[in-house]
Design a protein around this motif. Structure first.
Motif, PDB file in Angstrom:
ATOM      1  N   ASP A  73       0.867  -1.171   0.000  1.00 14.65           N
ATOM      2  CA  ASP A  73       0.000   0.000   0.000  1.00 14.65           C
ATOM      3  C   ASP A  73       0.908   1.226   0.000  1.00 14.65           C
ATOM      4  N   THR A  74       0.902   1.997  -1.076  1.00  8.19           N
ATOM      5  CA  THR A  74       1.843   3.112  -1.180  1.00  8.19           C
ATOM      6  C   THR A  74       1.489   4.033  -2.339  1.00  8.19           C
ATOM      7  N   ARG A  75       1.934   5.269  -2.246  1.00  9.86           N
ATOM      8  CA  ARG A  75       1.917   6.151  -3.417  1.00  9.86           C
ATOM      9  C   ARG A  75       3.336   6.361  -3.938  1.00  9.86           C
ATOM     10  N   PHE A  76       4.238   5.447  -3.616  1.00  5.73           N
ATOM     11  CA  PHE A  76       5.597   5.503  -4.130  1.00  5.73           C
ATOM     12  C   PHE A  76       5.553   5.495  -5.656  1.00  5.73           C
ATOM     13  N   PRO A  77       6.395   6.245  -6.354  1.00  2.00           N
ATOM     14  CA  PRO A  77       7.504   7.070  -5.859  1.00  2.00           C
ATOM     15  C   PRO A  77       7.158   8.536  -5.594  1.00  2.00           C
ATOM     16  N   SER A  78       5.870   8.861  -5.493  1.00  4.60           N
ATOM     17  CA  SER A  78       5.563  10.239  -5.121  1.00  4.60           C
ATOM     18  C   SER A  78       5.752  10.444  -3.628  1.00  4.60           C
ATOM     19  N   HIS A  79       5.565   9.378  -2.889  1.00  7.81           N
ATOM     20  CA  HIS A  79       5.665   9.434  -1.436  1.00  7.81           C
ATOM     21  C   HIS A  79       6.569   8.292  -0.991  1.00  7.81           C
ATOM     22  N   GLY A  80       7.324   8.500   0.087  1.00  8.35           N
ATOM     23  CA  GLY A  80       8.319   7.503   0.497  1.00  8.35           C
ATOM     24  C   GLY A  80       7.821   6.448   1.457  1.00  8.35           C
TER      25      GLY A  80
ATOM     26  N   ALA B  78       9.917   3.463   5.376  1.00  9.95           N
ATOM     27  CA  ALA B  78       9.884   4.913   5.093  1.00  9.95           C
ATOM     28  C   ALA B  78      11.206   5.298   4.439  1.00  9.95           C
ATOM     29  N   PHE B  79      11.138   5.613   3.150  1.00 13.38           N
ATOM     30  CA  PHE B  79      12.332   6.070   2.433  1.00 13.38           C
ATOM     31  C   PHE B  79      12.474   7.569   2.624  1.00 13.38           C
ATOM     32  N   SER B  80      13.698   8.017   2.615  1.00 14.74           N
ATOM     33  CA  SER B  80      13.914   9.457   2.655  1.00 14.74           C
ATOM     34  C   SER B  80      13.913   9.961   1.216  1.00 14.74           C
TER      35      SER B  80
ATOM     36  N   TYR C  75      14.388  13.267  -7.425  1.00 13.32           N
ATOM     37  CA  TYR C  75      13.533  13.118  -6.244  1.00 13.32           C
ATOM     38  C   TYR C  75      13.389  11.621  -5.998  1.00 13.32           C
ATOM     39  N   GLY C  76      13.941  11.127  -4.875  1.00 10.34           N
ATOM     40  CA  GLY C  76      13.965   9.677  -4.683  1.00 10.34           C
ATOM     41  C   GLY C  76      14.638   9.038  -5.881  1.00 10.34           C
ATOM     42  N   PRO C  77      14.017   8.029  -6.485  1.00 13.08           N
ATOM     43  CA  PRO C  77      14.630   7.355  -7.634  1.00 13.08           C
ATOM     44  C   PRO C  77      14.417   8.098  -8.954  1.00 13.08           C
ATOM     45  N   LEU C  78      13.645   9.176  -8.923  1.00 10.82           N
ATOM     46  CA  LEU C  78      13.213   9.818 -10.171  1.00 10.82           C
ATOM     47  C   LEU C  78      14.174  10.901 -10.617  1.00 10.82           C
ATOM     48  N   VAL C  79      14.581  10.838 -11.875  1.00 10.80           N
ATOM     49  CA  VAL C  79      15.268  11.958 -12.513  1.00 10.80           C
ATOM     50  C   VAL C  79      14.177  12.905 -13.007  1.00 10.80           C
ATOM     51  N   LEU C  80      14.368  14.193 -12.774  1.00 16.33           N
ATOM     52  CA  LEU C  80      13.346  15.176 -13.151  1.00 16.33           C
ATOM     53  C   LEU C  80      13.804  15.963 -14.372  1.00 16.33           C
TER      54      LEU C  80
END
Ligand SMILES: [Zn+2]
Length: 611
Positions: free
Chosen positions: A435-442, A504-506, A526-531
């Motif tokens: 249950d998660t909104r990863f990768p928007s949320h950690g 909980a990921f930072s 942001y986290g694993p995401l290149v923007l």
């Protein structure tokens, strides 16, 4: 976007359709180097987060809708309209079979059955199943197309249990064994195709699979012949050069897609025979790409070739999608064989950035070269486009490695929302719901159910980009976060139904500082995401995407919900960028979502006045 959600809803209905567990056809030959981490049959793992949505639209909007007459056209009316026309049908069969195994969609299954039968019906009496006329046989991309015939038909047979196409596969294998070899009267396979023989010899991968499925030793002998041919005076020297520490740009002619395809075959052969040098060569190639030739989004190559170390032009026909997918496959192979988390780290980087970045959000189209800036070149015409058939293969593979098992228990490689129902190698099974909104949320919550009473491990991949990951079991104290030797955090206990792991990921923003061709430029993560900056998120009509200075410490990146026109999933975000407290005139967005509206985007942002 309303249509997208409707399709996602439809696809999730299909995913819930009752279907007996798929039992893949067993191999007749046991592997000398059995997998440490077991690839899952795609019906065991259903993702429904951001990645899961992209898997669903790939099936519903691309694979089910493909014009199958176009796939078969070159076989029915030889020669095909392009020299590599024959590759598309096998690539589709591979992707669509895995996608069907994941969704159980009866419409896709019906299409699979008809295409497999129609392809087999095009086989010539001598076993030939390419798109060339007789006088041009075994030139350019002819063996290559037979490779994809085999990959597609073997995958179809393995998962559907319909063994009829295996006869055609054996006849292809027998034709190749008769035609090519180092005996008098046989042809040299190195000269039977492009790129110093790396295109034709990449037929190694399915020839190993054919050997294991049939148990016929002549197919294994043929595989050994290919490895010998690589080292001939006119060969690409794949194994010897990699073992000697050469870079991948010094192997063969450095053509990336074909070389990675050969290495995936080498690993399939290693799995079968345990010949150590094949694993070592592939691991050397992996290290070389990862350290010296990988773009931050998880692809390699420009103009389709590997180049000298740290040579990363942002544009120059960068990141062919076929390279992205074969790099992903190389990592998936190494992950299975070694069970080491470092390969899953690369899988995450590639899937969440370059692979999803090459796929149009609604799944209908794919980009060929998906570069660090410019416009995404989405297309849905097969003419001149190898990548359009490769992209869906990468997407369809995701459920095979997202959550898996190894000798200790279950393994979580990707943190998309969804559920997995895994058979544990030591007996029993475990269900894991994420249950998660990863990768928007950690924050990720994993709910465990199991009937197994003996202790086993749930292994969590702790990604490098999160420097302070907290794991809690139920409502207890943080679990000791030390990684074991395979790179995972193993939580081992006698699990009970309803146990919960909270991870909980930072998600701290990270800033990459460019060098060489990107000197004086920064990229934001942001986290694993290149923007990437995106013109649709700029308040200027001709945005420059420049930043005021190159000091990473003075930037603040703030996530906020994406505007409705870009919100392709409930967690969609964009990021406001401020420098010394002053908001910049453009926002950034995950590379995977950038350029979706046909707009200009840019990963590396130049300092104003410096370039
Ligand atoms: Zn391609």
């Amino acid at each position: 976007m309303k249509n997208l959600f409707a399709l996602l809803f439809f696809a999730s209905l299909a995913a819930n359709a009752p279907a007996a567990d798929i039992v893949p056809l067993p191999d007749k030959i046991a592997c000398a180097a059995p997998d440490r981490q077991l690839a899952q049959v795609p019906d065991r793992v259903h993702l429904d987060g951001w990645v899961g949505g992209r898997i669903a639209v790939s099936e519903a909007n691309r694979l089910v809708k493909v014009d199958t007459d176009r796939l078969l056209e070159g076989f029915r009316h030889r020669p095909g309209r392009q020299s590599y026309d024959g590759e598309h049908v096998g690539k589709w069969l591979h992707a669509a079979t895995l996608a069907w195994a994941n969704t159980g969609d009866p419409a896709l299954r019906a299409k699979l059955d008809s295409v497999a039968a129609a392809l087999v019906a095009c086989q010539m009496p001598d076993g030939y199943l390419g798109t060339y006329v007789v006088k041009d046989r075994w030139t350019e991309w002819d063996v290559w197309a037979h490779k994809y015939d085999l990959i597609g038909l073997l995958t179809y047979a393995r998962y559907t249990g319909n063994t009829a196409p295996l006869v055609a596969c054996r006849r292809i294998g027998d034709l190749l064994c008769r035609t090519f070899g180092d005996q008098p009267g046989q042809r040299d396979i190195i000269t039977a195709g492009e790129h110093v023989g790396m295109a034709p010899t990449s037929v190694l991968e399915p020839m190993v699979l054919l050997y294991r499925m049939t148990g016929e030793k002549r197919y294994l002998d043929f595989c050994h012949y290919i490895v010998r041919a690589w080292e001939q005076p006119n060969g690409p020297k794949i194994v010897s050069r990699l073992l000697a520490g050469k870079g991948v740009n010094e192997v063969g002619n450095g053509k990336a897609y074909e070389m990675l395809s050969c290495l995936n075959g080498a690993l399939e052969l290693y799995r079968t025979t345990g010949e150590d040098k094949l694993l070592q060569a592939a691991e050397n190639a992996w290290q070389d790409v990862r350290l010296r030739r990988l773009y931050p989004t998880g692809t390699a190559s420009y103009f389709e070739f590997f180049h000298p170390a740290h040579d990363f032009p942002p544009v120059n026909n960068v990141g062919e999608t076929c390279v992205t997918v074969t790099w992903l496959q190389l990592n998936a192979q190494l992950l299975r064989l070694t069970g080491e988390a470092r390969f899953a780290d690369q899988i995450e980087k590639t899937v969440l950035n370059q692979l999803l970045g090459a796929q149009k959000c609604d799944g209908t189209e794919w980009g060929y070269y998906v570069q660090m800036e410019g416009k995404k070149p989405y297309s849905q015409t097969l003419d001149g486009n190898c990548c359009l058939s490769s992209g869906p293969r990468g997407i369809a593979l995701i459920p095979t490695f997202a959550l898996t098992t190894d000798g200790d228990g279950a393994v979580v490689n990707l943190y998309d929302a969804g559920q997995a129902d895994l058979s544990l190698p030591g007996g029993g099974d475990v269900q894991i719901a994420l249950d998660t909104r990863f990768p928007s949320h950690g924050d990720v919550m994993l709910k465990i159910s199991t009937r197994r009473r003996k202790p086993f491990a749930i292994k969590l991949r702790l990604p490098e980009w999160s420097d302070d990951t907290k794991v809690r079991l139920n409502n207890g104290a943080p679990v000791d976060g030390k990684k074991s030797r395979d790179g995972y955090l193993a939580v081992t206990r006698r699990w009970r139904d309803g146990d919960v792991l909270r991870v909980a990921f930072s998600m701290k923003p990270r800033i990459l500082v460019g060098d060489h061709q990107t000197a004086n430029e920064l990229a934001f993560c942001y986290g694993p995401l290149v923007l990437a900056a995106d013109a649709t998120l700029s308040n200027k009509t001709t945005p420059a995407f420049t930043i005021p200075a190159a000091d990473p410490a003075r930037f603040v990146l703030t996530p906020e919900p994406a505007p409705a026109r870009l919100a392709n999933w409930p967690g969609a975000q964009v990021f406001r960028l401020a420098y010394d407290g002053k908001t910049l005139p453009f926002e950034v967005i995950p590379f995977a979502d950038a350029g979706q509206t046909g707009s200009e985007y840019k990963v590396w942002l130049p300092v104003a006045g410096r370039n």
